[in-house]
Motif scaffolding. Sequence first.
Motif, PDB file in Angstrom:
ATOM      1  N   SER A  99       0.828  -1.204   0.000  1.00 18.46           N
ATOM      2  CA  SER A  99       0.000   0.000   0.000  1.00 18.46           C
ATOM      3  C   SER A  99       0.863   1.255   0.000  1.00 18.46           C
ATOM      4  CB  SER A  99      -0.923  -0.011   1.225  1.00 18.46           C
ATOM      5  OG  SER A  99      -1.689   1.165   1.282  1.00 18.46           O
ATOM      6  N   TRP A 100       1.868   1.273   0.851  1.00 17.86           N
ATOM      7  CA  TRP A 100       2.769   2.430   0.934  1.00 17.86           C
ATOM      8  C   TRP A 100       3.488   2.659  -0.385  1.00 17.86           C
ATOM      9  CZ3 TRP A 100       8.140   2.844   0.543  1.00 17.86           C
ATOM     10  CH2 TRP A 100       8.707   4.041   1.000  1.00 17.86           C
ATOM     11  N   ASP A 101       3.939   1.575  -0.988  1.00 18.30           N
ATOM     12  CA  ASP A 101       4.655   1.679  -2.258  1.00 18.30           C
ATOM     13  C   ASP A 101       3.775   2.296  -3.345  1.00 18.30           C
ATOM     14  OD1 ASP A 101       6.846   0.965  -4.162  1.00 18.30           O
ATOM     15  OD2 ASP A 101       5.255  -0.285  -4.987  1.00 18.30           O
ATOM     16  N   ALA A 102       2.554   1.803  -3.473  1.00 19.10           N
ATOM     17  CA  ALA A 102       1.657   2.303  -4.513  1.00 19.10           C
ATOM     18  C   ALA A 102       1.305   3.772  -4.298  1.00 19.10           C
ATOM     19  CB  ALA A 102       0.387   1.458  -4.547  1.00 19.10           C
ATOM     20  N   SER A 103       1.188   4.170  -3.043  1.00 22.67           N
ATOM     21  CA  SER A 103       0.788   5.548  -2.741  1.00 22.67           C
ATOM     22  C   SER A 103       1.948   6.524  -2.741  1.00 22.67           C
ATOM     23  CB  SER A 103       0.112   5.598  -1.360  1.00 22.67           C
ATOM     24  OG  SER A 103      -1.070   4.825  -1.351  1.00 22.67           O
ATOM     25  N   HIS A 104       3.161   6.023  -2.520  1.00 22.32           N
ATOM     26  CA  HIS A 104       4.286   6.925  -2.322  1.00 22.32           C
ATOM     27  C   HIS A 104       5.523   6.585  -3.152  1.00 22.32           C
ATOM     28  CE1 HIS A 104       1.968   8.647   0.906  1.00 22.32           C
ATOM     29  NE2 HIS A 104       1.911   7.486   1.535  1.00 22.32           N
ATOM     30  N   PHE A 105       6.197   5.488  -2.833  1.00 17.54           N
ATOM     31  CA  PHE A 105       7.538   5.244  -3.370  1.00 17.54           C
ATOM     32  C   PHE A 105       7.546   5.064  -4.888  1.00 17.54           C
ATOM     33  CE2 PHE A 105      11.323   2.469  -4.046  1.00 17.54           C
ATOM     34  CZ  PHE A 105      12.278   3.351  -3.588  1.00 17.54           C
ATOM     35  N   THR A 106       6.905   4.017  -5.370  1.00 14.60           N
ATOM     36  CA  THR A 106       6.903   3.792  -6.820  1.00 14.60           C
ATOM     37  C   THR A 106       6.021   4.804  -7.537  1.00 14.60           C
ATOM     38  OG1 THR A 106       7.498   1.450  -6.664  1.00 14.60           O
ATOM     39  CG2 THR A 106       6.315   2.132  -8.643  1.00 14.60           C
ATOM     40  N   ARG A 107       5.052   5.340  -6.865  1.00 15.55           N
ATOM     41  CA  ARG A 107       4.230   6.392  -7.491  1.00 15.55           C
ATOM     42  C   ARG A 107       5.107   7.530  -8.011  1.00 15.55           C
ATOM     43  NH1 ARG A 107       0.292  10.488  -4.106  1.00 15.55           N
ATOM     44  NH2 ARG A 107      -0.038  12.007  -5.784  1.00 15.55           N
ATOM     45  N   HIS A 108       6.027   7.999  -7.207  1.00 16.82           N
ATOM     46  CA  HIS A 108       6.859   9.138  -7.612  1.00 16.82           C
ATOM     47  C   HIS A 108       7.989   8.705  -8.550  1.00 16.82           C
ATOM     48  CE1 HIS A 108       4.528  11.494  -4.903  1.00 16.82           C
ATOM     49  NE2 HIS A 108       4.885  10.760  -3.859  1.00 16.82           N
ATOM     50  N   ALA A 109       8.531   7.519  -8.328  1.00 17.71           N
ATOM     51  CA  ALA A 109       9.545   7.009  -9.252  1.00 17.71           C
ATOM     52  C   ALA A 109       8.936   6.801 -10.635  1.00 17.71           C
ATOM     53  CB  ALA A 109      10.126   5.707  -8.722  1.00 17.71           C
ATOM     54  N   ALA A 110       7.702   6.303 -10.670  1.00 19.65           N
ATOM     55  CA  ALA A 110       7.026   6.080 -11.949  1.00 19.65           C
ATOM     56  C   ALA A 110       6.733   7.387 -12.670  1.00 19.65           C
ATOM     57  CB  ALA A 110       5.739   5.299 -11.725  1.00 19.65           C
ATOM     58  N   ALA A 111       6.487   8.452 -11.913  1.00 19.65           N
ATOM     59  CA  ALA A 111       6.269   9.758 -12.535  1.00 19.65           C
ATOM     60  C   ALA A 111       7.522  10.195 -13.287  1.00 19.65           C
ATOM     61  CB  ALA A 111       5.887  10.787 -11.480  1.00 19.65           C
ATOM     62  N   LEU A 112       8.684   9.953 -12.711  1.00 18.11           N
ATOM     63  CA  LEU A 112       9.942  10.287 -13.384  1.00 18.11           C
ATOM     64  C   LEU A 112      10.153   9.404 -14.602  1.00 18.11           C
ATOM     65  CD1 LEU A 112      12.158  10.757 -10.211  1.00 18.11           C
ATOM     66  CD2 LEU A 112      11.328  12.559 -11.741  1.00 18.11           C
ATOM     67  N   TRP A 113       9.866   8.126 -14.469  1.00 14.86           N
ATOM     68  CA  TRP A 113       9.955   7.195 -15.603  1.00 14.86           C
ATOM     69  C   TRP A 113       9.074   7.674 -16.755  1.00 14.86           C
ATOM     70  CZ3 TRP A 113       5.730   4.018 -17.135  1.00 14.86           C
ATOM     71  CH2 TRP A 113       6.034   3.034 -18.083  1.00 14.86           C
ATOM     72  N   PHE A 114       7.865   8.101 -16.438  1.00 18.17           N
ATOM     73  CA  PHE A 114       6.947   8.561 -17.482  1.00 18.17           C
ATOM     74  C   PHE A 114       7.443   9.846 -18.146  1.00 18.17           C
ATOM     75  CE2 PHE A 114       3.286  11.012 -18.974  1.00 18.17           C
ATOM     76  CZ  PHE A 114       2.699  10.095 -19.824  1.00 18.17           C
ATOM     77  N   GLU A 115       7.875  10.785 -17.334  1.00 14.52           N
ATOM     78  CA  GLU A 115       8.304  12.076 -17.884  1.00 14.52           C
ATOM     79  C   GLU A 115       9.549  11.942 -18.763  1.00 14.52           C
ATOM     80  OE1 GLU A 115       6.865  15.087 -17.744  1.00 14.52           O
ATOM     81  OE2 GLU A 115       5.165  14.194 -16.691  1.00 14.52           O
ATOM     82  N   TYR A 116      10.512  11.155 -18.311  1.00 19.77           N
ATOM     83  CA  TYR A 116      11.784  11.063 -19.026  1.00 19.77           C
ATOM     84  C   TYR A 116      11.788  10.036 -20.158  1.00 19.77           C
ATOM     85  CZ  TYR A 116      14.389  14.065 -15.775  1.00 19.77           C
ATOM     86  OH  TYR A 116      14.861  15.125 -15.039  1.00 19.77           O
ATOM     87  N   PHE A 138       9.899  11.698  -3.943  1.00 12.66           N
ATOM     88  CA  PHE A 138      10.634  10.437  -3.898  1.00 12.66           C
ATOM     89  C   PHE A 138      11.669  10.462  -2.779  1.00 12.66           C
ATOM     90  CE2 PHE A 138      14.264   7.775  -4.896  1.00 12.66           C
ATOM     91  CZ  PHE A 138      13.664   6.564  -5.188  1.00 12.66           C
ATOM     92  N   ARG A 139      12.426  11.549  -2.692  1.00  8.59           N
ATOM     93  CA  ARG A 139      13.444  11.645  -1.640  1.00  8.59           C
ATOM     94  C   ARG A 139      12.827  11.547  -0.248  1.00  8.59           C
ATOM     95  NH1 ARG A 139      15.826  15.603  -5.460  1.00  8.59           N
ATOM     96  NH2 ARG A 139      17.909  14.840  -6.026  1.00  8.59           N
ATOM     97  N   LEU A 140      11.702  12.192  -0.060  1.00  5.29           N
ATOM     98  CA  LEU A 140      11.026  12.177   1.232  1.00  5.29           C
ATOM     99  C   LEU A 140      10.672  10.747   1.642  1.00  5.29           C
ATOM    100  CD1 LEU A 140       9.599  13.759   3.554  1.00  5.29           C
ATOM    101  CD2 LEU A 140       7.554  13.775   2.107  1.00  5.29           C
ATOM    102  N   ALA A 166       7.566  -5.346  -5.638  1.00  2.30           N
ATOM    103  CA  ALA A 166       6.749  -4.144  -5.848  1.00  2.30           C
ATOM    104  C   ALA A 166       7.582  -2.887  -5.635  1.00  2.30           C
ATOM    105  CB  ALA A 166       5.549  -4.158  -4.903  1.00  2.30           C
ATOM    106  N   LEU A 167       8.329  -2.848  -4.553  1.00  2.00           N
ATOM    107  CA  LEU A 167       9.136  -1.667  -4.237  1.00  2.00           C
ATOM    108  C   LEU A 167      10.208  -1.406  -5.296  1.00  2.00           C
ATOM    109  CD1 LEU A 167       9.539  -2.416  -0.443  1.00  2.00           C
ATOM    110  CD2 LEU A 167       8.512  -0.320  -1.359  1.00  2.00           C
ATOM    111  N   ALA A 168      10.675  -2.447  -5.941  1.00  2.00           N
ATOM    112  CA  ALA A 168      11.767  -2.310  -6.904  1.00  2.00           C
ATOM    113  C   ALA A 168      11.299  -2.029  -8.322  1.00  2.00           C
ATOM    114  CB  ALA A 168      12.609  -3.587  -6.893  1.00  2.00           C
TER     115      ALA A 168
END
Length: 206
Positions: A99-116, A138-140, A166-168
């Motif tokens: 749950s934490w990963d979907a809401s926070h960690f990979t959510r923000h990493a995926a935003a960078l993946w999408f943008e770049y 992501f840093r937070l 999931a986290l990776a």
Amino acid sequence: MRKAAMKLYYCETLNPRKACAAARYLKADVEFVRVDLANGEQRTAEFLALNPNGKVPVLQDDAGTLWEANAIMCRLSDSAESDFWPHDHRQIDVVRWLSWDASHFTRHAAALWFEYLIKPLFGGKPDVAVIEDAKTSFRLHARVLDDHLATNSVAVGKTLTVADFALAAALPYATSAEIPLSEFTHIQAWYERLEQLDAWRNPFPA
């Protein structure tokens, strides 16, 4: 030729990556079926009958169809009679990290993946504001995971679980998507161990 017990519909994107990696890690009896997203195969009536969301991955077996990568990893684990999706006291903690990963960690990493990486494929330009917000967020949240991994070799318990995969999910693209992974030494060390698995390095059929 014997028919595989399950079909796993995928494309080479973030969420299918972890489902395919889990299938390979568990040596699951699956047939990999590639869905051509660029040509809109996910929007055909046949595919929408499998997943009305029009997204991959999808797992099809005798019980029907199952979508959402985390759920698919759990089903594959049960099928393999593995504790990759544990059924003991660890399970609640695994759910917490999913749950934490979907809401926070990979959510923000995926935003960078999408943008770049994804936007440029369609002629778009990365949004600087979105990128800066994603990196800050992501840093937070990476700090939380980094602190946890300072005293734990894996996300939950002593062995790999679906939470680790999931986290990776976005981390293979850390360099190309400018995900600031190098700032977090414990996450890096955990991820380097995960990368030693052939199933993680090469999740998709050749």
